[in-house]
Scaffold this motif. Sequence first.
Motif, mmCIF file in Angstrom:
data_model
loop_
_atom_site.group_PDB
_atom_site.id
_atom_site.type_symbol
_atom_site.label_atom_id
_atom_site.label_comp_id
_atom_site.label_asym_id
_atom_site.label_seq_id
_atom_site.Cartn_x
_atom_site.Cartn_y
_atom_site.Cartn_z
ATOM 1 N N ARG A 203 1.596 4.971 -3.166
ATOM 2 C CA ARG A 203 1.054 5.550 -3.358
ATOM 3 C C ARG A 203 2.354 6.400 -4.588
ATOM 4 O O ARG A 203 2.682 6.925 -5.740
ATOM 5 C CB ARG A 203 1.294 6.333 -2.292
ATOM 6 C CG ARG A 203 0.504 5.733 -1.395
ATOM 7 C CD ARG A 203 -0.556 6.798 -0.836
ATOM 8 N NE ARG A 203 -2.000 6.169 -0.078
ATOM 9 C CZ ARG A 203 -1.852 5.355 0.718
ATOM 10 N NH1 ARG A 203 -1.740 5.662 1.707
ATOM 11 N NH2 ARG A 203 -3.238 5.192 1.056
ATOM 12 N N SER B 29 -8.152 2.683 -13.706
ATOM 13 C CA SER B 29 -9.086 2.911 -13.322
ATOM 14 C C SER B 29 -9.499 4.683 -13.561
ATOM 15 O O SER B 29 -8.568 5.406 -13.822
ATOM 16 C CB SER B 29 -10.136 2.571 -12.251
ATOM 17 O OG SER B 29 -9.736 3.827 -11.094
ATOM 18 N N GLN B 30 -10.406 5.518 -13.887
ATOM 19 C CA GLN B 30 -10.249 7.147 -14.193
ATOM 20 C C GLN B 30 -11.300 7.548 -12.765
ATOM 21 O O GLN B 30 -12.297 6.919 -11.940
ATOM 22 C CB GLN B 30 -11.257 7.291 -15.590
ATOM 23 C CG GLN B 30 -10.007 6.609 -16.394
ATOM 24 C CD GLN B 30 -11.127 7.211 -17.911
ATOM 25 O OE1 GLN B 30 -12.668 6.793 -18.234
ATOM 26 N NE2 GLN B 30 -11.295 7.981 -18.699
ATOM 27 N N LYS B 31 -10.589 8.233 -12.681
ATOM 28 C CA LYS B 31 -11.196 9.177 -11.501
ATOM 29 C C LYS B 31 -11.520 10.383 -12.637
ATOM 30 O O LYS B 31 -11.117 11.328 -13.228
ATOM 31 C CB LYS B 31 -9.551 9.969 -9.853
ATOM 32 C CG LYS B 31 -9.168 10.319 -10.428
ATOM 33 C CD LYS B 31 -7.627 10.906 -9.354
ATOM 34 C CE LYS B 31 -6.632 11.329 -9.677
ATOM 35 N NZ LYS B 31 -6.301 11.532 -8.582
ATOM 36 N N TYR B 32 -12.478 11.220 -11.511
ATOM 37 C CA TYR B 32 -12.782 12.669 -11.762
ATOM 38 C C TYR B 32 -12.062 13.639 -11.769
ATOM 39 O O TYR B 32 -11.423 13.977 -10.124
ATOM 40 C CB TYR B 32 -14.046 13.106 -11.302
ATOM 41 C CG TYR B 32 -15.506 12.602 -12.526
ATOM 42 C CD1 TYR B 32 -15.923 12.968 -13.563
ATOM 43 C CD2 TYR B 32 -15.644 10.963 -11.604
ATOM 44 C CE1 TYR B 32 -17.135 12.173 -13.534
ATOM 45 C CE2 TYR B 32 -16.959 10.625 -11.772
ATOM 46 C CZ TYR B 32 -16.737 10.672 -13.291
ATOM 47 O OH TYR B 32 -17.911 10.047 -14.566
ATOM 48 N N ASP C 276 -6.043 -4.392 -3.484
ATOM 49 C CA ASP C 276 -7.535 -3.629 -5.070
ATOM 50 C C ASP C 276 -8.061 -4.491 -5.826
ATOM 51 O O ASP C 276 -9.203 -4.133 -5.728
ATOM 52 C CB ASP C 276 -7.209 -2.177 -5.333
ATOM 53 C CG ASP C 276 -6.721 -1.424 -3.893
ATOM 54 O OD1 ASP C 276 -7.334 -0.799 -3.139
ATOM 55 O OD2 ASP C 276 -5.201 -0.616 -4.271
ATOM 56 N N VAL C 277 -7.546 -4.856 -5.838
ATOM 57 C CA VAL C 277 -8.242 -6.321 -7.179
ATOM 58 C C VAL C 277 -7.268 -7.735 -7.147
ATOM 59 O O VAL C 277 -5.753 -7.657 -6.969
ATOM 60 C CB VAL C 277 -7.856 -5.547 -8.105
ATOM 61 C CG1 VAL C 277 -6.925 -4.628 -9.360
ATOM 62 C CG2 VAL C 277 -8.782 -6.379 -9.455
ATOM 63 N N ARG D 188 0.586 -0.875 0.273
ATOM 64 C CA ARG D 188 -0.031 0.125 0.071
ATOM 65 C C ARG D 188 0.590 1.204 0.191
ATOM 66 O O ARG D 188 0.319 2.219 -1.296
ATOM 67 C CB ARG D 188 -0.619 0.421 1.496
ATOM 68 C CG ARG D 188 -2.085 1.344 1.391
ATOM 69 C CD ARG D 188 -2.863 1.288 0.226
ATOM 70 N NE ARG D 188 -3.761 0.417 0.484
ATOM 71 C CZ ARG D 188 -4.312 -0.076 -0.920
ATOM 72 N NH1 ARG D 188 -4.094 0.773 -2.062
ATOM 73 N NH2 ARG D 188 -5.836 -0.783 -0.457
ATOM 74 N N MET E 236 -9.303 11.192 -15.038
ATOM 75 C CA MET E 236 -8.227 11.330 -15.259
ATOM 76 C C MET E 236 -7.513 10.240 -14.845
ATOM 77 O O MET E 236 -8.173 9.181 -13.726
ATOM 78 C CB MET E 236 -7.038 12.350 -13.992
ATOM 79 C CG MET E 236 -5.773 11.615 -14.032
ATOM 80 S SD MET E 236 -4.414 12.594 -12.582
ATOM 81 C CE MET E 236 -4.314 13.868 -12.995
ATOM 82 N N GLU F 141 -4.593 -0.561 -19.567
ATOM 83 C CA GLU F 141 -6.193 0.369 -19.055
ATOM 84 C C GLU F 141 -6.579 -0.641 -18.298
ATOM 85 O O GLU F 141 -6.841 0.094 -17.281
ATOM 86 C CB GLU F 141 -6.739 0.524 -20.367
ATOM 87 C CG GLU F 141 -7.267 1.941 -19.855
ATOM 88 C CD GLU F 141 -7.631 2.471 -21.731
ATOM 89 O OE1 GLU F 141 -8.469 2.097 -22.110
ATOM 90 O OE2 GLU F 141 -7.379 3.447 -22.096
ATOM 91 N N PRO G 195 -3.660 4.230 -11.444
ATOM 92 C CA PRO G 195 -3.295 2.874 -11.268
ATOM 93 C C PRO G 195 -5.127 2.690 -10.377
ATOM 94 O O PRO G 195 -5.302 3.700 -8.851
ATOM 95 C CB PRO G 195 -2.359 3.220 -10.865
ATOM 96 C CG PRO G 195 -1.951 4.349 -10.948
ATOM 97 C CD PRO G 195 -3.255 5.840 -11.129
ATOM 98 N N LEU G 196 -4.745 1.571 -10.078
ATOM 99 C CA LEU G 196 -5.708 0.699 -8.919
ATOM 100 C C LEU G 196 -5.154 0.887 -7.802
ATOM 101 O O LEU G 196 -5.690 1.126 -6.973
ATOM 102 C CB LEU G 196 -6.581 -0.898 -9.341
ATOM 103 C CG LEU G 196 -6.753 -0.841 -11.070
ATOM 104 C CD1 LEU G 196 -7.295 -2.606 -10.980
ATOM 105 C CD2 LEU G 196 -8.238 0.325 -11.032
ATOM 106 N N GLY G 197 -4.389 0.630 -7.795
ATOM 107 C CA GLY G 197 -3.750 0.646 -6.148
ATOM 108 C C GLY G 197 -2.487 0.045 -6.133
ATOM 109 O O GLY G 197 -1.124 -0.276 -6.716
ATOM 110 N N ALA H 204 2.255 5.250 -8.188
ATOM 111 C CA ALA H 204 1.063 6.260 -9.320
ATOM 112 C C ALA H 204 1.404 7.329 -9.056
ATOM 113 O O ALA H 204 1.848 8.038 -10.031
ATOM 114 C CB ALA H 204 0.121 5.758 -7.615
ATOM 115 N N ARG H 205 2.683 8.374 -8.629
ATOM 116 C CA ARG H 205 2.863 8.896 -8.359
ATOM 117 C C ARG H 205 4.079 9.381 -9.131
ATOM 118 O O ARG H 205 5.192 10.895 -9.124
ATOM 119 C CB ARG H 205 3.424 9.821 -7.238
ATOM 120 C CG ARG H 205 4.554 10.104 -6.229
ATOM 121 C CD ARG H 205 4.331 11.150 -5.312
ATOM 122 N NE ARG H 205 5.112 11.014 -4.120
ATOM 123 C CZ ARG H 205 5.155 10.143 -3.091
ATOM 124 N NH1 ARG H 205 3.740 10.332 -2.286
ATOM 125 N NH2 ARG H 205 5.716 10.208 -2.507
#
Lengths: 418, 418
Positions: free
Chosen positions: B19, B405-408, B200-201, B15, B113, B401, B116-118, B22-23
């Motif tokens: 992070r 997923s997509q966040k707003y 997460d999955v 976890r 945007m 892809e 990643p799922l995590g 992801a960045r």
Amino acid sequence: MDVAAYMAELGQQARAASREVARSSTAVRNQALLATADALDAARSELASANRKDLERGRDNGLDSAMLDRLELTPQRIDTMIEGLRQVAALPDPVGVITDMTYRPSGIQVGKMRVPLGVIGIIYESRPNVTVEAASLCLKSGNATILRGGSEAIHSNQAIARCLGLGLRAAGLPESAVQVVNTTDRAAVGELITMPQYVDVIVPRGGKGLIERISRDARVPVIKHLDGVCHVYIDSHADPEKALNVAVNAKTHRYGTCNTMETLLVDQEVAEDLLPLLAQRFREKSVELRGCQRTCSLIEGVVPATQEDWQAEYLAPILAVKVVDGLDGAIEHINQYSSQHTDSIITENYTRARRFLTEVDSSSVMVNASTRFADGFEYGLGAEIGISTDKIHARGPVGLEGLTSQKYVVFGDGHIRA
Amino acid sequence: MDVAAYMAELGQQARAASREVARSSTAVRNQALLATADALDAARSELASANRKDLERGRDNGLDSAMLDRLELTPQRIDTMIEGLRQVAALPDPVGVITDMTYRPSGIQVGKMRVPLGVIGIIYESRPNVTVEAASLCLKSGNATILRGGSEAIHSNQAIARCLGLGLRAAGLPESAVQVVNTTDRAAVGELITMPQYVDVIVPRGGKGLIERISRDARVPVIKHLDGVCHVYIDSHADPEKALNVAVNAKTHRYGTCNTMETLLVDQEVAEDLLPLLAQRFREKSVELRGCQRTCSLIEGVVPATQEDWQAEYLAPILAVKVVDGLDGAIEHINQYSSQHTDSIITENYTRARRFLTEVDSSSVMVNASTRFADGFEYGLGAEIGISTDKIHARGPVGLEGLTSQKYVVFGDGHIRA
């Protein structure tokens, strides 16, 4: 009544109906929605008398006034249901949309077609208008639905179900495309969430307890919204006027919604200047402030925050306030305590805005805007079945598209693999 | 060893690492992939000796030759792993892509945007090269991974894990971004699939038994591929030459793959003409035919099919053949027996092709093309972590892809909700 057998029968009927709905035309599904609107309009007295039964029983069972209020189908709420059906009918149909068709070196042409999920199970609590809202979005997106409302609304929901049945029949669609569970036995929920052969996805709507229970026990994917612990972070490069307005709006526009700010983060560089102004604005609105140590030392009349306050979804005129060490401190706090619903930064600094957007892992991430905008209507989805705080399939407000998925379509001309 | 505590520790580390990954920039993640390729190249003898240990133990434990073959890391397979890493590094980065930015009447600008799922948990069986394949796709798409390979490959997987660690370190990423479970205790799987706070999955890769077990017990969303019972339907308006070529290719190009045709459907109008030609072509390839009553009456040497044959994934030179009554009969059969993987119609008729595309509810639906094309590489995804027969999140081949997923994202200028 054999609840397992009854639910299996609903499931089988829903599965069969889902095929018919999936291949029905946009016009037919819209016709069913509009005919349901007409049926509701014609059934106002029937709806009122069914609702009266629920209200009377609710009063006898000692429901509190908030629950009784949610349960009531006033003429205005019936108007809203009717208007909602007409709005959903007017939305563009997501089903069948083909995108991304490209030719591959092999000569085949590959793309994606948007398709219904199949059968959607909706589990919700006391508000009977959810029956129409949820059924209309599922039907518009080509899905069959099994709805399980609160036992306290059973008569109202059955009356609404009859109108939905009339609407479906008028359009030549099977009535089993929308089925309302007609037993208040709690075992029905247990069955609904463990029939992957008949149900493709569950959308629970209700309190956190209900949703946690369903997520734990489900054998079917769940699109869920757990809670909204939303943050506004006021950066040292924030425009103070924007910061004050957004913070106040995010907290006080409505207290009971999931996109309401619950914790305000303020960069220590501007805390001394801004916190007194913020405290005054919140005091005018009678919002109780619960602050970290630094907050308490900068403004008066603040309740010291405990660990629980950082994860609280107050849904009330209470706000947790924390002074943080710059953007890193804000991101760290948010990624630890946020429910990954909606978080906003107030800043004029391009690089910090960009980092916040990238590094905050929430379903809606905002710059210089109130968290209250996190909503299907505000985002232009036309309608919303809920807000997902999950990570797969759909994040944030879930509209018609979130009730569909995409399959691959391949066009060839006798192509074989070499 | 306390497996629960060990897995929780892996989860926490994953976890935290997720992070950072992801960045991280595209360049940094690509650097890690390329450095892993170099590390594998430099560790060939170490990989070979670790693999020898697994092979020896496998022989001692009586593994059959097919399993031993899957387990073996030949120099060519190491080449393929290295080449795979370089190919994944060369793929476009899905992370951070912003789409659909539109202005709303309120003045806010809203879009999506890709993120990643995590943390992704991968559970797989004997082939150690899956360790590199899965880790590289997860890393490229900005995710952290916990990999749980087969116990028979533990030494090979640990040796590969060391190379992945070197690659991550070379790029300045945390080594815990890719963790290979280092115990063969089966309880580790049980823990991995029930830690929603850390994972997460889950993507299981392996036999149907494994995947069913995981799906049943998981408390985390699963992206799964159960089986491939794929159909080719030869319509009465099919071009006979295309029909023969596609049917033969779909069955005989490779027998053991999930996109291989397992049941051939032939419209009764053309069955008398085409079945003898088809039978001859399949006989040349030594494919055993199992037919419905009408098939048996039209061609000789066909084994009568039982109910099981319509749902069989033979993965072998065996083909079920059924004569159906036109398009409706074909669609009905497919929607009843298909595993919703890939189904193809052979026809020159526009309206029937269009109906087949719409009404067959499978993750890939084709016209005049071999089912063998249902594959991430053939579709242009660049790579594939698996093929999903689920309905939510991702259907069909899952590439980079599908691991996002997509966040707003919302841009404002101090906007508040009125």
